[in-house]
Design a protein around this motif. Structure first.
Motif, PDB file in Angstrom:
ATOM      1  N   MET A   1      -3.996  -2.074   3.806  1.00 10.33           N
ATOM      2  CA  MET A   1      -3.957  -1.136   2.681  1.00 10.33           C
ATOM      3  C   MET A   1      -3.531  -1.877   1.423  1.00 10.33           C
ATOM      4  SD  MET A   1      -1.818   2.434   2.304  1.00 10.33           S
ATOM      5  CE  MET A   1      -0.225   1.631   2.355  1.00 10.33           C
ATOM      6  N   ASP A   2      -4.318  -1.745   0.360  1.00  3.56           N
ATOM      7  CA  ASP A   2      -4.008  -2.417  -0.896  1.00  3.56           C
ATOM      8  C   ASP A   2      -3.018  -1.616  -1.722  1.00  3.56           C
ATOM      9  OD1 ASP A   2      -5.776  -4.377  -0.232  1.00  3.56           O
ATOM     10  OD2 ASP A   2      -7.442  -3.558  -1.395  1.00  3.56           O
ATOM     11  N   CYS A   3      -2.174  -2.307  -2.468  1.00  2.00           N
ATOM     12  CA  CYS A   3      -1.220  -1.641  -3.348  1.00  2.00           C
ATOM     13  C   CYS A   3      -1.953  -1.093  -4.566  1.00  2.00           C
ATOM     14  CB  CYS A   3      -0.143  -2.630  -3.785  1.00  2.00           C
ATOM     15  SG  CYS A   3       1.075  -1.897  -4.903  1.00  2.00           S
ATOM     16  N   LYS A   4      -1.683   0.180  -4.912  1.00  2.00           N
ATOM     17  CA  LYS A   4      -2.330   0.820  -6.051  1.00  2.00           C
ATOM     18  C   LYS A   4      -1.402   0.936  -7.255  1.00  2.00           C
ATOM     19  CE  LYS A   4      -5.992   1.626  -3.524  1.00  2.00           C
ATOM     20  NZ  LYS A   4      -7.236   0.861  -3.727  1.00  2.00           N
ATOM     21  N   LYS A   5      -0.162   0.469  -7.111  1.00  4.68           N
ATOM     22  CA  LYS A   5       0.796   0.605  -8.200  1.00  4.68           C
ATOM     23  C   LYS A   5       0.579  -0.478  -9.257  1.00  4.68           C
ATOM     24  CE  LYS A   5       4.449   2.535  -5.270  1.00  4.68           C
ATOM     25  NZ  LYS A   5       5.847   2.376  -4.811  1.00  4.68           N
ATOM     26  N   ARG A   6       0.930  -0.157 -10.497  1.00  2.00           N
ATOM     27  CA  ARG A   6       0.774  -1.119 -11.581  1.00  2.00           C
ATOM     28  C   ARG A   6       2.031  -1.980 -11.774  1.00  2.00           C
ATOM     29  NH1 ARG A   6      -1.311   1.922 -16.813  1.00  2.00           N
ATOM     30  NH2 ARG A   6      -1.145  -0.228 -17.574  1.00  2.00           N
ATOM     31  N   HIS A   7       3.193  -1.436 -11.468  1.00  2.00           N
ATOM     32  CA  HIS A   7       4.457  -2.172 -11.570  1.00  2.00           C
ATOM     33  C   HIS A   7       4.683  -2.745 -12.978  1.00  2.00           C
ATOM     34  CE1 HIS A   7       4.888  -1.966  -7.205  1.00  2.00           C
ATOM     35  NE2 HIS A   7       3.695  -2.488  -7.066  1.00  2.00           N
ATOM     36  N   ASP A   8       4.299  -1.972 -13.989  1.00  2.00           N
ATOM     37  CA  ASP A   8       4.374  -2.476 -15.368  1.00  2.00           C
ATOM     38  C   ASP A   8       5.772  -2.928 -15.767  1.00  2.00           C
ATOM     39  OD1 ASP A   8       1.691  -2.010 -15.757  1.00  2.00           O
ATOM     40  OD2 ASP A   8       1.991   0.011 -16.547  1.00  2.00           O
ATOM     41  N   GLU A   9       6.798  -2.228 -15.254  1.00  2.00           N
ATOM     42  CA  GLU A   9       8.154  -2.460 -15.731  1.00  2.00           C
ATOM     43  C   GLU A   9       8.761  -3.774 -15.239  1.00  2.00           C
ATOM     44  OE1 GLU A   9      10.557   0.930 -14.900  1.00  2.00           O
ATOM     45  OE2 GLU A   9       9.121   2.342 -15.710  1.00  2.00           O
ATOM     46  N   ILE A  10       8.141  -4.400 -14.242  1.00  2.00           N
ATOM     47  CA  ILE A  10       8.741  -5.629 -13.706  1.00  2.00           C
ATOM     48  C   ILE A  10       7.775  -6.809 -13.734  1.00  2.00           C
ATOM     49  CG2 ILE A  10      10.473  -4.505 -12.267  1.00  2.00           C
ATOM     50  CD1 ILE A  10       8.599  -4.836  -9.901  1.00  2.00           C
ATOM     51  N   GLN A  11       6.775  -6.740 -14.611  1.00  2.00           N
ATOM     52  CA  GLN A  11       5.817  -7.845 -14.692  1.00  2.00           C
ATOM     53  C   GLN A  11       6.486  -9.161 -15.100  1.00  2.00           C
ATOM     54  OE1 GLN A  11       2.595  -7.930 -13.656  1.00  2.00           O
ATOM     55  NE2 GLN A  11       3.207  -5.930 -12.842  1.00  2.00           N
ATOM     56  N   HIS A  27       0.121 -12.567   1.362  1.00  3.57           N
ATOM     57  CA  HIS A  27      -0.807 -11.662   0.686  1.00  3.57           C
ATOM     58  C   HIS A  27      -0.204 -10.281   0.428  1.00  3.57           C
ATOM     59  CE1 HIS A  27      -4.099 -14.493   0.986  1.00  3.57           C
ATOM     60  NE2 HIS A  27      -3.805 -14.678   2.264  1.00  3.57           N
ATOM     61  N   LYS A  28       1.083 -10.135   0.659  1.00  2.79           N
ATOM     62  CA  LYS A  28       1.738  -8.859   0.431  1.00  2.79           C
ATOM     63  C   LYS A  28       2.131  -8.707  -1.045  1.00  2.79           C
ATOM     64  CE  LYS A  28       1.943  -7.359   4.764  1.00  2.79           C
ATOM     65  NZ  LYS A  28       1.403  -6.063   5.206  1.00  2.79           N
ATOM     66  N   CYS A  29       2.387  -7.466  -1.442  1.00  2.00           N
ATOM     67  CA  CYS A  29       2.747  -7.189  -2.836  1.00  2.00           C
ATOM     68  C   CYS A  29       4.215  -7.545  -3.086  1.00  2.00           C
ATOM     69  CB  CYS A  29       2.499  -5.724  -3.163  1.00  2.00           C
ATOM     70  SG  CYS A  29       2.963  -5.277  -4.852  1.00  2.00           S
ATOM     71  N   ALA A  30       4.440  -8.572  -3.881  1.00  2.00           N
ATOM     72  CA  ALA A  30       5.803  -9.012  -4.169  1.00  2.00           C
ATOM     73  C   ALA A  30       6.562  -7.973  -4.985  1.00  2.00           C
ATOM     74  CB  ALA A  30       5.770 -10.349  -4.910  1.00  2.00           C
ATOM     75  N   LEU A  56       4.885  -3.479   3.812  1.00  4.52           N
ATOM     76  CA  LEU A  56       4.378  -3.699   2.459  1.00  4.52           C
ATOM     77  C   LEU A  56       2.855  -3.674   2.416  1.00  4.52           C
ATOM     78  CD1 LEU A  56       6.636  -6.613   1.142  1.00  4.52           C
ATOM     79  CD2 LEU A  56       6.901  -4.161   0.758  1.00  4.52           C
ATOM     80  N   PRO A  57       2.280  -3.124   1.340  1.00  2.00           N
ATOM     81  CA  PRO A  57       0.821  -3.156   1.193  1.00  2.00           C
ATOM     82  C   PRO A  57       0.338  -4.527   0.731  1.00  2.00           C
ATOM     83  CG  PRO A  57       1.808  -2.136  -0.734  1.00  2.00           C
ATOM     84  CD  PRO A  57       2.939  -2.394   0.237  1.00  2.00           C
ATOM     85  N   GLU A  58      -0.948  -4.775   0.895  1.00  2.08           N
ATOM     86  CA  GLU A  58      -1.551  -5.993   0.374  1.00  2.08           C
ATOM     87  C   GLU A  58      -1.641  -5.885  -1.148  1.00  2.08           C
ATOM     88  OE1 GLU A  58      -2.840  -8.624   2.262  1.00  2.08           O
ATOM     89  OE2 GLU A  58      -2.008  -7.712   4.070  1.00  2.08           O
ATOM     90  N   SER A  59      -1.655  -7.015  -1.827  1.00  7.29           N
ATOM     91  CA  SER A  59      -1.742  -6.998  -3.287  1.00  7.29           C
ATOM     92  C   SER A  59      -2.989  -7.721  -3.756  1.00  7.29           C
ATOM     93  CB  SER A  59      -0.510  -7.648  -3.906  1.00  7.29           C
ATOM     94  OG  SER A  59      -0.642  -7.686  -5.319  1.00  7.29           O
ATOM     95  N   GLN A  60      -3.654  -7.117  -4.756  1.00  7.38           N
ATOM     96  CA  GLN A  60      -4.799  -7.744  -5.395  1.00  7.38           C
ATOM     97  C   GLN A  60      -4.456  -8.188  -6.809  1.00  7.38           C
ATOM     98  OE1 GLN A  60      -7.538  -8.300  -3.568  1.00  7.38           O
ATOM     99  NE2 GLN A  60      -6.426  -7.320  -1.890  1.00  7.38           N
ATOM    100  N   SER A  68       6.318 -15.223  -3.655  1.00  7.28           N
ATOM    101  CA  SER A  68       7.240 -15.129  -2.534  1.00  7.28           C
ATOM    102  C   SER A  68       7.854 -13.736  -2.428  1.00  7.28           C
ATOM    103  CB  SER A  68       8.356 -16.165  -2.677  1.00  7.28           C
ATOM    104  OG  SER A  68       9.329 -15.983  -1.668  1.00  7.28           O
ATOM    105  N   CYS A  69       7.475 -13.007  -1.396  1.00  7.48           N
ATOM    106  CA  CYS A  69       8.043 -11.675  -1.168  1.00  7.48           C
ATOM    107  C   CYS A  69       9.511 -11.771  -0.756  1.00  7.48           C
ATOM    108  CB  CYS A  69       7.245 -10.933  -0.099  1.00  7.48           C
ATOM    109  SG  CYS A  69       5.627 -10.381  -0.636  1.00  7.48           S
ATOM    110  N   GLU A  70       9.849 -12.869  -0.067  1.00  8.37           N
ATOM    111  CA  GLU A  70      11.235 -13.055   0.356  1.00  8.37           C
ATOM    112  C   GLU A  70      12.160 -13.168  -0.858  1.00  8.37           C
ATOM    113  OE1 GLU A  70       8.566 -14.527   3.606  1.00  8.37           O
ATOM    114  OE2 GLU A  70       8.653 -14.751   1.437  1.00  8.37           O
ATOM    115  N   VAL A  71      11.742 -13.954  -1.852  1.00  4.67           N
ATOM    116  CA  VAL A  71      12.543 -14.102  -3.063  1.00  4.67           C
ATOM    117  C   VAL A  71      12.545 -12.800  -3.858  1.00  4.67           C
ATOM    118  CG1 VAL A  71      12.756 -15.331  -5.260  1.00  4.67           C
ATOM    119  CG2 VAL A  71      12.150 -16.585  -3.182  1.00  4.67           C
TER     120      VAL A  71
END
Length: 289
Positions: A1-11, A27-30, A56-60, A68-71
């Motif tokens: 499943m791909d992530c659909k969120k924009r995450h504008d506030e933490i770019q 390939h996960k959404c950090a 976590l969803p996949e990220s495009q 790094s999702c861990e970081v």
């Protein structure tokens, strides 16, 4: 499943993340990993990152992909932990589906079923006005600060003793008397019976922020769950009927349920009459049908 969120506030934060060195999180959404860490920081409970990655969803998106999702999780946890400890403003993220769901049923007076349909439209990019309205609302701001405000109110209560205050606050974090009571009652995960205490989370059925102080310490208002079950329950993707049989939200795809080994025969190992009022609240006000 791909992530659909924009995450504008933490770019800006995403841009500073080091690249992934490979592994299951590559390939996960950090940004989602950061959000999970932030919420865990607010709760004061750090999870195994390997377990977090499973949900976590996949990220495009370029800024989140191959980071790094861990970081990201660690940075999010530190930001949430900072806000939990001193109440100062820290980096926050956009609302989760559950928070938007609460906005729709509480503020917009939509039915749970209609709220879920609206959320699906937002996820499919067929509705944007409502999402922007939510982000700008006072309700969204209150969600960001509600737990800290309530904790401060408990600590400033002149009637409660220090011991009572500590017990109530720790119950929000799944610690202290509340956690010990749940461990004694359930013995292991309420679903799987896993005895590994390090991965078991003590959480409330009727959310802490809307419970009174007696309900916050009531063992029948709690579940001891493995992290994946806990996160799904806490965010309204699963609930349980009167017999303890699992209920799945239509927002939780069947494909994701298979990945998480969630079947139709999942159920609580036991359920008593004293649980029913709390599960009724969860089904009516927390579960996303």
């Amino acid at each position: 499943m791909d992530c659909k969120k924009r995450h504008d506030e933490i770019q800006a934060i995403m841009a500073k993340l080091p690249p992934s060195q490979g592994g299951p999180g590559r390939h996960k959404c950090a940004a989602c990993a950061y959000e999970e860490g932030y919420k865990d920081g607010l709760n004061g409970h750090k999870r195994d990152v390997a377990l977090v990655l499973l949900s976590l969803p996949e990220s495009q998106a370029r800024n989140q992909r191959h980071k790094s999702c861990e970081v990201a999780y660690e940075w999010g946890y530190q930001a949430g932990d900072l806000q939990r400890k001193n109440g100062e403003s820290a980096s926050t993220t956009e609302g989760y589906e559950y928070d938007l769901f609460q906005y729709l049923i509480v503020e917009k007076k939509e039915s749970p079923q209609q709220s879920v349909q609206l959320i699906k439209r937002i996820k499919d990019h067929k509705e944007s006005t409502l999402e922007e309205e939510y982000k700008k609302s006072d309700f969204h701001k209150r969600i960001q600060n509600s737990i800290l405000s309530e904790i401060r109110r408990v600590k400033n209560n002149k009637i409660l003793s220090k011991t009572e205050k500590d017990s109530i606050v720790k119950s929000r974090l799944g610690q202290g008397i509340f956690r010990s009571s749940l461990i004694s009652y359930w013995g292991g995960c309420a679903i799987s019976d896993s005895k590994q205490k390090a991965v078991l989370i003590a959480s409330h059925i009727k959310p802490w922020k809307v419970s009174n102080n007696t309900e916050r310490l009531d063992v029948y208002n709690g579940l001891l769950l493995q992290a994946n079950y806990d996160r799904l329950f806490d965010n309204g993707y699963i609930s349980f009927d009167m017999s303890g049989k699992i209920l799945y939200s239509s927002l939780l795809p069947v494909s994701e349920r298979k990945i998480l080994h969630l079947t139709d025969d999942v159920c609580l190992r036991k359920i008593e009459e004293a649980h029913q009022k709390y599960f009724k609240y969860h089904r009516e006000y927390c579960f996303m049908p």
